[in-house]
Design a protein around this motif. Structure first.
Motif, PDB file in Angstrom:
ATOM      1  N   THR A 181       0.808  -1.225   0.000  1.00 27.48           N
ATOM      2  CA  THR A 181       0.000   0.000   0.000  1.00 27.48           C
ATOM      3  C   THR A 181       0.843   1.277   0.000  1.00 27.48           C
ATOM      4  N   ARG A 182       2.156   1.130  -0.042  1.00 30.08           N
ATOM      5  CA  ARG A 182       3.067   2.284   0.073  1.00 30.08           C
ATOM      6  C   ARG A 182       2.740   3.376  -0.949  1.00 30.08           C
ATOM      7  N   GLU A 183       2.678   3.030  -2.203  1.00 27.50           N
ATOM      8  CA  GLU A 183       2.397   4.038  -3.235  1.00 27.50           C
ATOM      9  C   GLU A 183       0.975   4.572  -3.127  1.00 27.50           C
ATOM     10  N   ASP A 184       0.034   3.706  -2.718  1.00 23.59           N
ATOM     11  CA  ASP A 184      -1.366   4.128  -2.593  1.00 23.59           C
ATOM     12  C   ASP A 184      -1.548   5.244  -1.569  1.00 23.59           C
ATOM     13  N   VAL A 185      -0.688   5.269  -0.558  1.00 26.93           N
ATOM     14  CA  VAL A 185      -0.804   6.301   0.466  1.00 26.93           C
ATOM     15  C   VAL A 185       0.188   7.449   0.237  1.00 26.93           C
ATOM     16  N   GLY A 186       0.842   7.430  -0.926  1.00 32.23           N
ATOM     17  CA  GLY A 186       1.710   8.528  -1.300  1.00 32.23           C
ATOM     18  C   GLY A 186       3.083   8.517  -0.662  1.00 32.23           C
TER      19      GLY A 186
END
Length: 146
Positions: free
Chosen positions: A62-67
């Motif tokens: 989820t790293r990229e999903d949360v910026g």
């Protein structure tokens, strides 16, 4: 399985950047060996691992999903379980000790410290919950070979 080398025992206090106090131990064995040792030590106490939370995988997924562009862990799991006997004992003292159940032990390899595996658990309050803390400390010490 070869014994895990305990390199450091530390209690992280106020410097733990707003995290609850915890007890942690460092091991130099690979993550998978340490994780297996933790699970084996829990089962060795006659307990059942209720759930393995793959926190490291979830945070990376989820790293990229949360910026974020920061990788936190190479691997990180939390093993949750309970002890009917110990839980009953501490909850008979204070039924609100239910707030601490289930108990969790984490195994983590920080991305910025590859090869160093940390095993630990949150500290429990004084009084009856110290019996739970002793149980978890015994499990972790067994897992790291102390």
């Amino acid at each position: 399985m070869k014994r895990l080398l305990l390199t450091t025992c530390c209690i992280l206090g106020a410097a733990a950047s707003q995290a609850q106090d915890m007890v942690s131990y460092k091991a130099v064995e690979p993550f998978d060996d340490v994780a297996f040792a933790v699970e084996s030590a829990i089962v060795g106490e006659g307990l059942v691992v209720d759930h393995v939370s793959h926190v490291g995988d979830m945070l990376e997924r989820t790293r990229e999903d949360v910026g974020s562009d920061k990788v936190l862990f190479t691997k990180a799991n939390v093993y949750t379980f309970c002890s009917a006997a110990v839980s009953r004992k501490v909850m008979e003292v204070d039924p609100m000790n239910i707030a601490y159940c289930p108990y969790g032990i984490f195994v983590a390899e920080l991305a910025d410290q590859p090869g160093e595996v940390i095993v630990g658990f949150r500290q429990f309050p004084d009084g009856a919950m110290q019996e739970v803390q002793a149980l978890l400390d015994g499990i972790v010490r067994e897992a790291v070979g102390q």
